[in-house]
Enzyme design. Structure first.
Site, PDB file in Angstrom:
ATOM      1  N   LYS A  76       5.402   2.664 -39.782  1.00 39.46           N
ATOM      2  CA  LYS A  76       4.788   3.374 -40.938  1.00 39.46           C
ATOM      3  C   LYS A  76       5.385   4.831 -40.887  1.00 39.46           C
ATOM      4  O   LYS A  76       5.799   5.452 -41.703  1.00 39.46           O
ATOM      5  CB  LYS A  76       3.533   3.402 -41.165  1.00 39.46           C
ATOM      6  CG  LYS A  76       2.904   1.998 -41.617  1.00 39.46           C
ATOM      7  CD  LYS A  76       1.204   2.078 -41.635  1.00 39.46           C
ATOM      8  CE  LYS A  76       0.748   0.678 -41.980  1.00 39.46           C
ATOM      9  NZ  LYS A  76      -0.487   0.133 -41.449  1.00 39.46           N
TER      10      LYS A  76
ATOM     11  N   LEU B 129      -2.030  -4.404 -33.877  1.00 40.63           N
ATOM     12  CA  LEU B 129      -1.596  -4.180 -35.413  1.00 40.63           C
ATOM     13  C   LEU B 129      -2.544  -3.665 -35.989  1.00 40.63           C
ATOM     14  O   LEU B 129      -3.944  -3.950 -36.134  1.00 40.63           O
ATOM     15  CB  LEU B 129      -1.385  -5.712 -36.035  1.00 40.63           C
ATOM     16  CG  LEU B 129      -0.083  -6.696 -35.549  1.00 40.63           C
ATOM     17  CD1 LEU B 129      -0.203  -7.904 -35.979  1.00 40.63           C
ATOM     18  CD2 LEU B 129       1.076  -6.012 -35.488  1.00 40.63           C
ATOM     19  N   ASP B 130      -2.253  -2.768 -37.228  1.00 40.47           N
ATOM     20  CA  ASP B 130      -2.992  -2.187 -37.839  1.00 40.47           C
ATOM     21  C   ASP B 130      -3.922  -2.993 -38.600  1.00 40.47           C
ATOM     22  O   ASP B 130      -3.577  -4.039 -38.915  1.00 40.47           O
ATOM     23  CB  ASP B 130      -2.348  -1.032 -38.826  1.00 40.47           C
ATOM     24  CG  ASP B 130      -1.437   0.130 -38.010  1.00 40.47           C
ATOM     25  OD1 ASP B 130      -1.776   0.135 -37.058  1.00 40.47           O
ATOM     26  OD2 ASP B 130      -0.667   0.453 -38.755  1.00 40.47           O
ATOM     27  N   ARG B 131      -5.144  -2.546 -39.022  1.00 40.19           N
ATOM     28  CA  ARG B 131      -6.012  -3.282 -39.775  1.00 40.19           C
ATOM     29  C   ARG B 131      -5.351  -3.940 -41.035  1.00 40.19           C
ATOM     30  O   ARG B 131      -5.659  -5.240 -41.530  1.00 40.19           O
ATOM     31  CB  ARG B 131      -7.278  -2.468 -40.274  1.00 40.19           C
ATOM     32  CG  ARG B 131      -8.201  -3.061 -41.259  1.00 40.19           C
ATOM     33  CD  ARG B 131      -8.949  -2.125 -41.952  1.00 40.19           C
ATOM     34  NE  ARG B 131      -9.887  -1.365 -41.145  1.00 40.19           N
ATOM     35  CZ  ARG B 131     -10.966  -1.581 -40.562  1.00 40.19           C
ATOM     36  NH1 ARG B 131     -11.654  -2.644 -41.121  1.00 40.19           N
ATOM     37  NH2 ARG B 131     -11.874  -0.812 -39.678  1.00 40.19           N
TER      38      ARG B 131
ATOM     39  N   THR C 119      -2.243  -4.547 -41.421  1.00 40.64           N
ATOM     40  CA  THR C 119      -0.779  -5.268 -41.071  1.00 40.64           C
ATOM     41  C   THR C 119      -1.273  -6.875 -41.029  1.00 40.64           C
ATOM     42  O   THR C 119      -2.275  -7.105 -40.206  1.00 40.64           O
ATOM     43  CB  THR C 119      -0.273  -4.623 -39.901  1.00 40.64           C
ATOM     44  OG1 THR C 119       0.149  -3.169 -40.113  1.00 40.64           O
ATOM     45  CG2 THR C 119       1.060  -5.418 -39.233  1.00 40.64           C
TER      46      THR C 119
END
Ligand code: URA
Length: 242
Positions: A194, A100-102, A104
């Site tokens: 995104k 997961l992105d930082r 998220t």
């Protein structure tokens, strides 16, 4: 493996405590007292530590409610990782299943079961991932149709059909229009959600993963908290495939 490693991985105590208790004769293996911390034991050995049986678990599975600001990696010399958040864990082989992105938040599975991770992440298996998002502007039926048809990302990559559901549309504190949506994707391209919204001219303002295959984020887990998966959850995951 070594007896002290077996006990340490199962969280029976610190290496120093374990060695002391082993040397003091407080540990039996298959019924016999063993005083050597380096004695070799099997995963199937019957180990009793200070009167308590300790069964070895080859695989461990945690559900983490990932907070924003933490990176999805096993370890990093500079930053806190999602694995660092599993405080009770003594094993060195844990990793997050996918990234997961930082920024998220939400459901992240952390395990040492490589085969299960491979099944869940393999594009072949098309495991559903469900996200809640807040997105700029009023998401329209045209956007829903574009997601359903399969979007083309800016770098030319084609996405599989995805389900987009609008939960609400309203104004934020600054008077800007914002939509709350739920998106289900069946693959895991880099920054996929995104970039899918970018492809329809919108920006993701907040993103949280709610589910992965049959595994749903436990609503009782606050951000940053984790718990072990239940046996039923592990079984359901190992059969996950749509
Ligand atoms: N899609 C994104 O864009 N970011 C994530 O963290 C997960 C899915």
């Amino acid at each position: 493996m070594r007896l002290d490693k077996f006990l340490s991985e199962m969280g029976a105590g610190t290496r120093t405590e374990l060695k002391k208790n082993i040397r003091a004769g407080r540990v039996t293996v298959d019924g016999a007292v063993v005083r050597d911390p380096g004695a070799k034991v099997e995963e199937t050995s019957a180990v009793v530590y200070c009167g308590q049986p300790v069964a070895y678990e080859a695989f461990v599975y945690y559900m983490l409610n990932k907070p924003a600001g933490v990176i999805s990696a096993s370890d990093d010399p500079r930053e806190a990782t999602v694995v660092d958040l599993i405080a009770e864990q003594k094993r060195k082989d844990l990793f997050p299943v996918g990234r997961l992105d930082r920024d998220t938040e939400g459901l992240l599975l952390i395990t040492n079961d490589g085969a299960l991770a491979h099944r869940l992440l393999s594009p072949k298996h098309h495991v559903d991932k469900v996200y809640y998002a807040r997105v700029s502007g009023a998401v329209t039926e045209t956007d829903v149709d574009a997601f359903r048809a399969g979007l083309l990302l800016s770098d030319g990559l084609a996405c599989l059909p995805a389900d987009l559901r609008v939960l609400s549309t309203g104004m934020d504190a600054d008077g800007a229009t914002v939509s709350e949506v739920e998106v289900t994707i069946r693959e895991g391209k880099f920054h996929q959600i995104k970039r899918m919204f970018e492809a329809v001219g919108r920006e993701v303002l907040y993103l949280k993963r709610l589910a992965m295959g049959p595994l749903t984020l436990d609503p009782d887990l606050p951000s940053g908290a984790y718990r072990r998966l239940t046996r039923a959850e592990v079984d359901a995951l190992s059969h996950a495939q749509s």
